[in-house]
Every structure is written in C-alpha cells, then in structure tokens.
Design a protein around this motif. Structure first.
Motif, PDB file in Angstrom:
ATOM      1  N   ASP A  28     -21.719  -0.727  28.844  1.00 34.59           N
ATOM      2  CA  ASP A  28     -23.110  -0.243  29.263  1.00 34.59           C
ATOM      3  C   ASP A  28     -23.936   1.352  29.475  1.00 34.59           C
ATOM      4  O   ASP A  28     -24.238   1.911  29.519  1.00 34.59           O
ATOM      5  CB  ASP A  28     -21.917   0.388  30.631  1.00 34.59           C
ATOM      6  N   ILE A  29     -22.916   1.989  27.454  1.00 36.07           N
ATOM      7  CA  ILE A  29     -23.332   2.975  27.217  1.00 36.07           C
ATOM      8  C   ILE A  29     -24.468   2.558  26.513  1.00 36.07           C
ATOM      9  O   ILE A  29     -24.381   1.691  25.678  1.00 36.07           O
ATOM     10  CB  ILE A  29     -21.893   3.899  26.085  1.00 36.07           C
ATOM     11  N   ILE A  34     -25.664   8.857  25.389  1.00 35.09           N
ATOM     12  CA  ILE A  34     -25.338   8.753  23.705  1.00 35.09           C
ATOM     13  C   ILE A  34     -26.239  10.438  23.204  1.00 35.09           C
ATOM     14  O   ILE A  34     -25.208  11.667  22.908  1.00 35.09           O
ATOM     15  CB  ILE A  34     -24.901   7.630  22.750  1.00 35.09           C
ATOM     16  N   VAL A  35     -27.643  10.146  23.214  1.00 35.65           N
ATOM     17  CA  VAL A  35     -28.018  11.439  22.513  1.00 35.65           C
ATOM     18  C   VAL A  35     -28.382  12.140  23.450  1.00 35.65           C
ATOM     19  O   VAL A  35     -28.318  13.589  23.090  1.00 35.65           O
ATOM     20  CB  VAL A  35     -29.782  11.028  22.259  1.00 35.65           C
ATOM     21  N   ASN A  36     -28.288  11.867  25.290  1.00 33.64           N
ATOM     22  CA  ASN A  36     -28.541  13.119  25.824  1.00 33.64           C
ATOM     23  C   ASN A  36     -27.103  13.878  25.809  1.00 33.64           C
ATOM     24  O   ASN A  36     -27.694  14.919  25.729  1.00 33.64           O
ATOM     25  CB  ASN A  36     -28.808  12.628  27.529  1.00 33.64           C
ATOM     26  N   LYS A  37     -26.235  13.344  25.629  1.00 31.40           N
ATOM     27  CA  LYS A  37     -24.836  13.759  26.302  1.00 31.40           C
ATOM     28  C   LYS A  37     -24.455  14.286  24.529  1.00 31.40           C
ATOM     29  O   LYS A  37     -23.991  15.675  24.727  1.00 31.40           O
ATOM     30  CB  LYS A  37     -23.396  13.353  25.941  1.00 31.40           C
ATOM     31  N   ALA A  38     -25.316  14.296  23.324  1.00 28.23           N
ATOM     32  CA  ALA A  38     -25.289  14.810  22.031  1.00 28.23           C
ATOM     33  C   ALA A  38     -25.553  16.021  22.429  1.00 28.23           C
ATOM     34  O   ALA A  38     -25.882  16.657  21.346  1.00 28.23           O
ATOM     35  CB  ALA A  38     -24.945  14.068  20.617  1.00 28.23           C
ATOM     36  N   GLY A  39     -26.888  15.825  22.882  1.00 27.50           N
ATOM     37  CA  GLY A  39     -28.533  17.020  22.801  1.00 27.50           C
ATOM     38  C   GLY A  39     -28.719  16.966  21.136  1.00 27.50           C
ATOM     39  O   GLY A  39     -28.957  17.668  20.998  1.00 27.50           O
ATOM     40  N   ILE A  40     -29.233  15.362  21.176  1.00 28.86           N
ATOM     41  CA  ILE A  40     -30.591  15.694  20.256  1.00 28.86           C
ATOM     42  C   ILE A  40     -31.077  14.479  20.212  1.00 28.86           C
ATOM     43  O   ILE A  40     -31.280  13.950  21.490  1.00 28.86           O
ATOM     44  CB  ILE A  40     -29.219  14.805  18.580  1.00 28.86           C
ATOM     45  N   GLY A  41     -32.293  13.984  19.238  1.00 28.36           N
ATOM     46  CA  GLY A  41     -33.428  13.093  19.574  1.00 28.36           C
ATOM     47  C   GLY A  41     -32.860  12.350  19.579  1.00 28.36           C
ATOM     48  O   GLY A  41     -31.655  12.159  18.960  1.00 28.36           O
ATOM     49  N   ARG A  42     -33.954  11.326  20.212  1.00 30.97           N
ATOM     50  CA  ARG A  42     -33.515   9.425  19.760  1.00 30.97           C
ATOM     51  C   ARG A  42     -33.532   9.265  18.721  1.00 30.97           C
ATOM     52  O   ARG A  42     -32.679   8.594  17.719  1.00 30.97           O
ATOM     53  CB  ARG A  42     -34.293   8.711  20.406  1.00 30.97           C
ATOM     54  N   ARG A  47     -31.857   8.036  12.305  1.00 32.05           N
ATOM     55  CA  ARG A  47     -31.888   8.884  10.854  1.00 32.05           C
ATOM     56  C   ARG A  47     -30.299   8.438  10.301  1.00 32.05           C
ATOM     57  O   ARG A  47     -29.507   8.407   9.113  1.00 32.05           O
ATOM     58  CB  ARG A  47     -31.664  10.363  11.030  1.00 32.05           C
ATOM     59  N   TYR A  48     -29.491   8.769  11.212  1.00 27.87           N
ATOM     60  CA  TYR A  48     -27.643   8.795  10.457  1.00 27.87           C
ATOM     61  C   TYR A  48     -27.285   6.891  11.063  1.00 27.87           C
ATOM     62  O   TYR A  48     -26.084   6.772  10.462  1.00 27.87           O
ATOM     63  CB  TYR A  48     -26.971   9.287  11.832  1.00 27.87           C
ATOM     64  N   PHE A  49     -27.498   6.517  12.467  1.00 30.12           N
ATOM     65  CA  PHE A  49     -26.875   5.039  12.534  1.00 30.12           C
ATOM     66  C   PHE A  49     -28.298   4.174  13.454  1.00 30.12           C
ATOM     67  O   PHE A  49     -29.300   4.581  13.970  1.00 30.12           O
ATOM     68  CB  PHE A  49     -26.244   5.082  14.114  1.00 30.12           C
ATOM     69  N   LYS A  50     -27.700   2.637  12.976  1.00 36.92           N
ATOM     70  CA  LYS A  50     -28.901   1.829  14.007  1.00 36.92           C
ATOM     71  C   LYS A  50     -28.359   1.663  15.104  1.00 36.92           C
ATOM     72  O   LYS A  50     -29.346   1.268  15.907  1.00 36.92           O
ATOM     73  CB  LYS A  50     -28.242   0.952  12.335  1.00 36.92           C
ATOM     74  N   SER A  51     -26.708   1.639  15.278  1.00 34.06           N
ATOM     75  CA  SER A  51     -26.905   1.411  16.727  1.00 34.06           C
ATOM     76  C   SER A  51     -25.481   1.884  16.723  1.00 34.06           C
ATOM     77  O   SER A  51     -24.911   2.886  16.181  1.00 34.06           O
ATOM     78  CB  SER A  51     -26.341  -0.404  16.327  1.00 34.06           C
ATOM     79  N   LYS A  52     -24.788   1.454  17.868  1.00 31.73           N
ATOM     80  CA  LYS A  52     -23.558   2.421  18.321  1.00 31.73           C
ATOM     81  C   LYS A  52     -22.778   1.437  17.539  1.00 31.73           C
ATOM     82  O   LYS A  52     -21.155   2.262  17.366  1.00 31.73           O
ATOM     83  CB  LYS A  52     -23.051   1.660  20.172  1.00 31.73           C
TER      84      LYS A  52
END
Length: 179
Positions: A28-29, A34-42, A47-52
């Motif tokens: 469900d995540i 994730i990006v909203n919680k981390a305070g970063i852009g999509r 740039r660092y991960f392809k997927s969860k």
C-alpha cells in the motif's frame, strides 16, 4: 554529488519507507508517499532507486557491510565469538529485523542470505577468494546453507522472544546444539 550526500539521501528514503512501513502494508506504500515523507522530489528518488524493492536491496547491502564490520571489530574467530557477534549485530538492528518480519519482507534478506554471508566470509578473511574453485564451492555451499538455515531460524525465534536472550546466551545455545 559527494558520497556522503548520496548516502544521506538514500538514508532519508530508507527512513521514510520504514516510517511508512510501521503504519502501512508494503504493497500500500507508494513512491509518492515515500518521497513526500522523505522531503525529496520524485526525480531524486529515481536517481538512487528504481523501485521500492531497490530500497530493501540497499538495506540488505548495508546490513552485509555492517555485519562484516562487526565480525572484524570483534575479532570473532571461533564459533562462540562469531555467534556472539552475530546476535550483537542483530540486537543493534533489531528494529529493522522486527519491522521487516512484521511486514513479511524478510525475503529480501533470506533470498540472498547465502550470497550475503559468503561476501562477509570473504570480507573478513574466513574464506580466501583465490582458494575458491568448483570443488570448494560444491562442498561449501551445502555445508554453509545447512548451518545458515539454523542460524536464521534461531534468529527469527530469538527476535520475538520476550525477554530476548543475550547474544552470549544465544552463542552458548548454538554451541550446545552443534556438539
């Protein structure tokens, strides 16, 4: 970008994912959450991960490196000291272990456990890479998978026991089992 900045950004992503995972099921995540919680852009995420799933592969890699460093720092060279270091390591990462267990995500570790521990064994000098040939690997993989399965199942039992046994108590249990 410096390595420390890259690692910091990845760590923010991991931390955000784990905070969400504490309240929601993994499926469900969303990346947006994730990006909203981390305070970063999509775009930063991608740039660092392809997927969860890549997040948990990164977590697994960090665990491997931390475990190898724990063994090296402890100068663990016997079954007792390696077992103690092993459970000390998991005690230090108990929140990660319990959260991944609760979320049914341990397969990110389990599916690669042989490869992970093999890399640790090389990193700490338990196995010399130049000594590895086909005969060695054929014998080693069966022996190691057998031992590893026992360690892992004990780890899963231990992590949910209350009160949890100390690493030294677990090392004594392992010695008594293998005698």
């Amino acid at each position: 970008m410096k390595t420390s900045e890259v690692n910091q950004t990845k760590d923010w992503i991991v931390e955000a994912t784990f905070k969400l995972l504490d309240r929601k099921d993994y499926q469900d995540i969303t990346i947006s959450q994730i990006v909203n919680k981390a305070g970063i852009g999509r775009r930063t995420f991608y740039r660092y991960f392809k997927s969860k799933n890549d997040i948990f592969n990164y977590v697994g890699l960090n665990l491997v490196n931390d475990f190898a460093q724990t063994i090296l720092n402890d100068k663990a060279d016997s079954l007792f000291t390696i077992s103690t270091s092993y459970f000390n390591f998991w005690e230090n990462h108990i929140d990660t272990l319990l959260l991944m267990k609760k979320a049914h995500l341990l397969y990110f570790i389990e599916d690669n456990l042989f490869e992970i521990i093999y890399k640790v064994a090389i990193k700490i000098g338990h196995i010399e890479e130049q000594d590895v040939d086909e005969n060695f690997m054929d014998r080693y993989k069966y022996e190691f998978e057998f031992k590893l399965a026992g360690f892992w199942k004990l780890t899963l039992l231990w992590c949910t026991d209350m009160p949890r046994k100390t690493p030294e108590e677990m090392a004594k249990i392992i010695l008594s089992i293998l005698k």
